[in-house]
Structures are given as structure tokens and as C-alpha cells.
Design a protein around this motif. Structure first.
Motif, mmCIF file in Angstrom:
data_model
loop_
_atom_site.group_PDB
_atom_site.id
_atom_site.type_symbol
_atom_site.label_atom_id
_atom_site.label_comp_id
_atom_site.label_asym_id
_atom_site.label_seq_id
_atom_site.Cartn_x
_atom_site.Cartn_y
_atom_site.Cartn_z
ATOM 1 N N TYR A 1 0.815 -1.264 0.173
ATOM 2 C CA TYR A 1 -0.104 0.117 0.082
ATOM 3 C C TYR A 1 0.963 1.264 0.048
ATOM 4 O O TYR A 1 0.145 2.223 -0.341
ATOM 5 C CB TYR A 1 -0.742 0.108 1.244
ATOM 6 C CG TYR A 1 -1.861 -1.219 1.020
ATOM 7 C CD1 TYR A 1 -3.104 -0.924 0.338
ATOM 8 C CD2 TYR A 1 -1.954 -2.305 1.826
ATOM 9 C CE1 TYR A 1 -4.238 -1.662 0.411
ATOM 10 C CE2 TYR A 1 -2.837 -3.149 1.814
ATOM 11 C CZ TYR A 1 -4.019 -2.867 0.920
ATOM 12 O OH TYR A 1 -5.009 -3.972 0.879
ATOM 13 N N ARG A 2 2.103 0.973 0.272
ATOM 14 C CA ARG A 2 3.205 2.522 0.201
ATOM 15 C C ARG A 2 3.988 2.259 -0.812
ATOM 16 O O ARG A 2 4.373 1.246 -1.233
ATOM 17 C CB ARG A 2 3.515 2.527 1.667
ATOM 18 C CG ARG A 2 2.521 2.970 2.699
ATOM 19 C CD ARG A 2 1.819 4.062 2.500
ATOM 20 N NE ARG A 2 0.787 4.644 3.427
ATOM 21 C CZ ARG A 2 -0.579 4.455 3.141
ATOM 22 N NH1 ARG A 2 -0.765 3.675 2.284
ATOM 23 N NH2 ARG A 2 -1.410 4.784 4.187
ATOM 24 N N PRO A 3 4.554 3.442 -1.175
ATOM 25 C CA PRO A 3 5.586 3.654 -2.115
ATOM 26 C C PRO A 3 6.771 2.720 -1.650
ATOM 27 O O PRO A 3 7.185 2.356 -0.453
ATOM 28 C CB PRO A 3 6.022 5.026 -2.476
ATOM 29 C CG PRO A 3 4.794 5.819 -1.785
ATOM 30 C CD PRO A 3 4.228 4.792 -0.847
ATOM 31 N N PHE A 4 7.959 2.573 -2.685
ATOM 32 C CA PHE A 4 9.234 1.843 -2.482
ATOM 33 C C PHE A 4 10.045 2.523 -1.295
ATOM 34 O O PHE A 4 10.468 1.878 -0.324
ATOM 35 C CB PHE A 4 9.994 1.698 -3.404
ATOM 36 C CG PHE A 4 11.301 0.919 -3.309
ATOM 37 C CD1 PHE A 4 11.436 -0.508 -3.242
ATOM 38 C CD2 PHE A 4 12.475 1.974 -3.212
ATOM 39 C CE1 PHE A 4 12.669 -0.876 -3.000
ATOM 40 C CE2 PHE A 4 13.655 1.308 -2.944
ATOM 41 C CZ PHE A 4 13.907 -0.014 -2.767
ATOM 42 N N ARG A 5 10.003 3.761 -1.258
ATOM 43 C CA ARG A 5 10.933 4.512 -0.363
ATOM 44 C C ARG A 5 10.258 4.236 1.305
ATOM 45 O O ARG A 5 11.147 4.199 2.181
ATOM 46 C CB ARG A 5 10.737 6.025 -0.465
ATOM 47 C CG ARG A 5 11.662 6.981 0.315
ATOM 48 C CD ARG A 5 11.565 8.389 0.048
ATOM 49 N NE ARG A 5 12.352 9.236 0.908
ATOM 50 C CZ ARG A 5 12.492 10.466 0.832
ATOM 51 N NH1 ARG A 5 11.907 11.440 -0.183
ATOM 52 N NH2 ARG A 5 13.272 11.146 1.650
ATOM 53 N N THR A 6 9.039 4.416 1.291
ATOM 54 C CA THR A 6 8.451 3.954 2.654
ATOM 55 C C THR A 6 8.751 2.799 3.009
ATOM 56 O O THR A 6 9.006 2.224 4.265
ATOM 57 C CB THR A 6 6.982 4.199 2.656
ATOM 58 O OG1 THR A 6 6.472 5.722 2.225
ATOM 59 C CG2 THR A 6 6.289 4.319 3.890
ATOM 60 N N THR A 7 8.552 1.819 2.191
ATOM 61 C CA THR A 7 8.933 0.411 2.263
ATOM 62 C C THR A 7 10.062 0.004 2.736
ATOM 63 O O THR A 7 10.305 -0.863 3.687
ATOM 64 C CB THR A 7 8.586 -0.547 1.150
ATOM 65 O OG1 THR A 7 7.029 -0.513 0.938
ATOM 66 C CG2 THR A 7 8.722 -2.093 1.486
ATOM 67 N N ALA A 8 11.059 0.800 2.099
ATOM 68 C CA ALA A 8 12.539 0.508 2.493
ATOM 69 C C ALA A 8 13.118 1.209 3.671
ATOM 70 O O ALA A 8 13.731 0.394 4.720
ATOM 71 C CB ALA A 8 13.433 1.387 1.475
ATOM 72 N N MET A 9 12.132 2.286 4.299
ATOM 73 C CA MET A 9 12.391 2.812 5.611
ATOM 74 C C MET A 9 11.835 1.724 6.739
ATOM 75 O O MET A 9 12.592 1.506 7.650
ATOM 76 C CB MET A 9 11.568 4.273 5.560
ATOM 77 C CG MET A 9 12.416 5.305 5.001
ATOM 78 S SD MET A 9 11.240 6.690 4.811
ATOM 79 C CE MET A 9 11.380 7.070 6.682
#
Length: 374
Positions: free
Chosen positions: A97-105
Motif C-alpha cells: 500500500y505504500r511507495p518503495f521509499r516508505t517500504t525501504a524505511m
């Protein structure tokens, strides 16, 4: 449907969330070992269990607050075994549900908390094995979630394209309907305007000839009756196209030009016709030439009744077709000029050109050049 608290869950969403909750609770019970493999304080052991169960309950809200719950699950992962399966579900949810940047964080935060977990919980396994297996599982879940997110975005893009295509199709249908209505309006103006002008001329002749004989009155009345009947027939034909395909409008032909001129002569209009166009031009060019002459005669009948009209129709294949209608110009013009605007559009549609206006000799001239391929 969208409510005040976000999108409502579908039946499928309820089924997936229920299964996720049950799997997280069952997995939490399996992972909870009551402190047998690593002796820790009783309060921390109790906190492990209850915090894990609370995180399992929070899975019901993972679609609404995925990032917030992901952060909480990472913090609970510093000491809780029971929260392990729920944490995996939340990592997957963030990736979906969230972009790759948020997933990486969130992924990085979980790795940091994993290192803390290894220090807090002294398991029988080596720290390297725990870290390796955890990282592999995290990577697999994050990759799967990103794949699902990309697939959903692709499907949504395809749906949007389909919606846009439907909207474009509706717009094109509306434009086609508008063009059909404009065509019908032109036909009504061209056909009925000419017929009604002839009626007006004959009726005016009766009004200005009180000394006419009975035979002359009867002849004029018969002409008026025939013209009215023909106008009614033309109106029925034009209105009838509303129930027919757009391309089936009642259209005159280039060969009908002499008949059109003869009708005006019978109405008492002195018409001089110079017709020198051997052969038949393309249908759309011939119809345009017919409409130009018809509009010129109609305007002459309305604005310069009784005055002589000169018509030239000259052309040949390869040279084009020249159409010119000239009559004495009145002191001022009447009407809104919609007929001339329509003729200009007609000429442009066949790659021709049309001009109109007063000449230095004081006449009104309507002239057009239309292409006539060799």
C-alpha cells in the motif's frame, strides 16, 4: 464505497483480514516459548505475550494505518516473539500500500530492531543464523508486496485507460450526433428556405396584381399549392433522417441544377444561366455546387425580388468547378447570414473556397471554386 473513516472492506478483504488475524494468533502461540529457550524477567515475558496479542488485533486496521502499525511492530520486535508473524504481515502490507521509499524505511527499521532483539533475547541459535533467516524472510515479503503493488497499479492503469476510452467514445458519439444535427439544420435551411421564398414571390404577385384575371389567380394559386406541397414533402424527408442513419440525408445531385433554375423562372424570377460543365463532378462537389446556387437564388428572392439573377457554372475535370451567382444588391441586407456561413463550411469540407460581398458595380456576388479531379 467511501465513508468517513476510509474505504469499506469488501467480502474478500474481510476474509483475508480474518485469515491473517488467525494465522498471526496461531503463529504467536507457537513462537511463545514461556521463557524456556532464553531466561528473561517475568514482566518482560508477560509483556511479550500481551503486546504480541495486541499487535495481532491491530491487524484489523493494517489497511488504514500500515506505516504507523509497521513502526509499532518493529519496536515490539525488539523483545517480542509473539508479535513475529503479525510483524511479517505488516511488512507485507506496507510494501503493498505504500511507495518503495516508505517500504525501504520500514525494512531498515525492522533490521535495526532485529539487532536489538538479538541482544535482548539470548536464544540458543547463533545471532548470525537468526539475523540471516529474518533478513531473508523480510526481503521475500517486501519483494512480494512490491510485486503485488506494481500489479495493482498496472490493473488500475488499464482500468483508467478503459474508462478514458469509454469517455472518448461517448464524446465522439456526441460529436457525431451534433454533426448530424448540424447537417439536418443545413438541409432544412437550404431546402425549405428556397421553397418558402418561391411561395413568398407567388403570394406577393397576387397581392400586387388586383387586376389579375381569374385564370391568372387560379394559376398562381395552383403554383402556391404545388410549392407548399413540395415544401411539406421536403420537410418530411429532412425530419425522416432523424430515424435513419446519418449518411442517408436526401441529397440533390449536380444534374438537378437546371431543374432548380427552372423552378425559379416559373416563380417569375428572371434567371440567366451559363452552364458549361460537361461531365459529372464527384458527388460531394456536385451537391456543394447545387447548394451554393440554391442559396444564391434564395437570397435573391428574399432581398432583391424581381431583379435579374446571373448564374455561371463553369468547369471541367482537372480545372475545378467555378460557381458564381450575381444579382443587384439591396440597400441593406437582412437575416443573420447563417446560410452563407453554412456554405463556407460546405466549401471548406470539399477543399474548396467561397467568397461573397458587394462588387464595385453595386451587385451582390456569391462565388466559389470547388476542386474537380481529373
Amino acid at each position: 464505497m467511501v465513508g468517513s473513516e476510509g474505504p469499506r472492506r469488501s467480502v474478500r478483504d474481510w476474509a483475508v483480514d480474518s485469515l491473517s488475524f488467525l494465522v498471526a494468533v496461531f503463529g504467536g502461540f507457537l513462537l511463545y516459548d514461556d521463557g524456556k529457550s532464553d531466561p528473561i524477567a517475568p514482566w518482560l515475558l508477560a509483556l511479550d505475550f500481551w503486546a504480541g496479542m495486541a499487535l495481532c488485533l491491530a491487524l484489523w486496521f493494517r489497511r488504514r494505518w500500515p506505516v504507523q502499525l509497521g513502526v509499532i511492530s518493529a519496536l515490539l520486535g525488539t523483545f517480542s516473539d509473539t508479535a513475529g508473524i503479525a510483524t511479517l504481515f505488516l511488512i507485507l502490507t506496507v510494501a503493498i500500500y505504500r511507495p518503495f521509499r516508505t517500504t525501504a524505511m520500514i525494512f531498515g527499521l525492522n533490521l535495526i530492531c532485529l539487532m536489538i532483539y538479538i541482544e535482548v533475547r539470548q536464544k540458543a541459535e547463533t545471532p548470525r543464523e537468526v539475523a540471516l533467516w529474518a533478513i531473508l524472510i523480510y526481503v521475500a515479503l517486501a519483494g512480494w508486496g512490491l510485486y503485488l503493488r506494481s500489479r495493482r497499479q498496472l490493473l488500475q492503469t488499464l482500468r483508467d485507460r478503459a474508462d478514458r476510452a469509454e469517455a472518448v467514445a461517448r464524446l465522439q458519439a456526441q460529436q457525431a450526433q451534433m454533426r448530424a444535427r448540424e447537417e439536418i439544420a443545413r438541409e432544412m435551411h437550404d431546402v425549405l428556405g428556397h421553397r418558402l421564398s418561391l411561395l413568398s414571390v407567388h403570394a406577393g404577385a397576387l397581392a400586387y396584381r388586383p387586376d389579375a384575371t381569374t385564370q391568372e389567380v387560379a394559376g398562381a394559386a395552383e403554383t402556391i399549392r404545388a410549392s407548399a406541397h413540395q415544401a411539406l414533402q421536403d420537410l418530411r424527408e429532412v425530419i425522416g433522417v432523424l430515424r435513419a442513419p446519418v449518411g442517408e440525408l436526401p441529397q440533390p445531385t449536380f444534374a438537378d441544377l437546371p431543374v432548380l433554375v427552372e423552378d425559379s423562372r416559373q416563380a417569375g424570377v428572371p434567371v440567366e444561366l451559363n452552364f458549361d460543365a460537361p461531365g459529372n463532378p464527384p458527388d460531394h462537389v456536385g451537391r456543394t455546387a447545387y447548394r451554393i446556387v440554391q442559396e444564391g437564388l434564395t437570397n435573391a428572392l428574399k432581398h432583391a425580388p424581381g431583379q435579374a439573377v446571373r448564374i455561371q457554372v463553369i468547369g471541367a475535370p482537372g480545372n475545378g468547378l467555378k460557381v458564381e451567382v450575381t444579382n443587384p444588391a439591396p440597400s441593406k441586407r437582412f437575416g443573420d447570414g447563417q446560410g452563407l456561413l453554412g456554405l463556407t463550411e460546405r466549401a471548406q469540407l470539399v477543399d474548396g473556397r467561397l467568397e461573397h460581398g458587394r462588387t464595385p458595380e453595386g451587385e451582390f456576388r456569391l462565388a466559389a471554386w470547388l476542386p474537380w479531379p481529373a
